[in-house]
Design an enzyme around this catalytic site. Sequence first.
Site, short mmCIF file in Angstrom:
data_model
loop_
_atom_site.label_atom_id
_atom_site.label_comp_id
_atom_site.label_asym_id
_atom_site.label_seq_id
_atom_site.Cartn_x
_atom_site.Cartn_y
_atom_site.Cartn_z
N GLU A 1 0.83 -1.20 0.00
CA GLU A 1 0.00 0.00 0.00
C GLU A 1 0.86 1.25 0.00
O GLU A 1 1.77 1.38 0.83
CB GLU A 1 -0.88 0.06 1.25
CG GLU A 1 -1.99 -0.96 1.30
CD GLU A 1 -2.81 -0.83 2.57
OE1 GLU A 1 -3.97 -1.27 2.55
OE2 GLU A 1 -2.30 -0.32 3.59
N CYS A 2 0.59 2.17 -0.88
CA CYS A 2 1.16 3.52 -0.90
C CYS A 2 2.69 3.49 -0.80
O CYS A 2 3.36 3.25 -1.78
CB CYS A 2 0.53 4.38 0.20
SG CYS A 2 0.68 6.16 -0.12
#
Length: 465
Positions: A334-335
């Site tokens: 994620e991210c």
Amino acid sequence: MNRIPRLVVAGTGSGAGKTTLTVGLMAAFQNRGLQVQGYKVGPDYIDPSYHTAVTGRPSRNLDSWMLTHDAMRECFWRGAAGADLAIIEGVMGLYDGKSPIGDRGSTAEVAKLLDAPVLLVLNAHAMARSAAAVVLGFQKLDPAVRIAGVIANKVGSKGHFEIVKAAIEQECGIPCLGYLERDDALTMPERHLGLIPAVERGELSGLFQRLAGKVSETVDLDRLWELASAAPSLQPPGHALFPREQAAPRVRIGVARDSAFNFYYPENLELLAAHGAQLVYFSPLADERLPDDLDGLYIGGGFPEEFAAQLSAQQALIEAIRRAHAAGMPIYAECGGLMFLCRSLTDRQGREYPMVGLVPANVRMQGRLAALGYREAVAAIDHLLLPEGEAAKGHEFHYSVLTPEIDPYPWAWRLSGRSGETPEGYADGNLLASYTHLHFGSNLRIVHSLLARCEQFRARRQKRE
């Protein structure tokens, strides 16, 4: 325990001073020997890092848009276990949420769902009787929100506070319970991603204690404790997210956790563990290899741009991640995790660093936000977490932009936000990487799907061995 002393600290708007007051209250009550549990309304993760540093307990997000109401209440109850006092910091202004014509996702909605008294923080700079008009408007907009008291922030002096207090108490019928003077030395630093490593290094501890001292001097803590303790009993929610009994571990998932990667919703990790994952933490900054016998990897959000040179130099670990991917290990990022898995990362100074290279794209930092806000993510194809067409909820918050290096590019999601629908993420086999921070509680199929893929990989790995 059905009666949990609790208090919502809400602002008249962003910048009213609710974070400064919240941190000061948490530290002051901790100094009195109470176990304080912190919460943050909405998907923010910088403010929860302050809460955790002050209280020593993981702060939790309470979100009534990403989660059902029962699931949000369950998150509150889990966090409050063993605590003497729950302090919930609001987001933006009291009534600001997903929509300008409703309270979905707002601090007001969370306060009503938890039947919690609200302490309204008012920026009283250059105000006298007008302060009462502001507070009265907040009372009238939704009488179901129980505004129990007011704190006047950024007053010029004690005398200024007394003027504001007299006006509010006469016109609004609620107590003005204290104040904070304008003081740059007591202001929380400007928000940016690099703050969380600074918090973890203890660089803000002195500020937290100064805030505790000031709050103890100018805020009626005894009255606040009475208000929080008078909050009505809460009926414990059912099991909206978590099973009644924790499943025995059946897979081992490596979780990246250090100063570069440290944003995870606590419930995401707890849901994985509750349904059968043994979580094994490792540091991409410090470890030369992955933990042994892993069946999956979870690389969460963070700030790889702050540590790009150090991460790029971790060649032994990078090769281990590449081998795990080549072997078919499920990997979810994620991210910040997505940025780490790309081919390169260019920082704000224009320096380019090679990264892991599993995602055929490059990322570049920029000076302004590239994306911010809630997202509904619909699977664009069948992938690691969800089948095509199924949705989950999360949020984006990042300053980098991604440039794919292949065409066609296997997008993972169709995101819906204020700007319409956009493709996002990367999905290929057992790899899924995305800017979107998903809340697993928004769709439990994410947990079951990820664990099932890890079990399949474990079975293949053991057969090879």
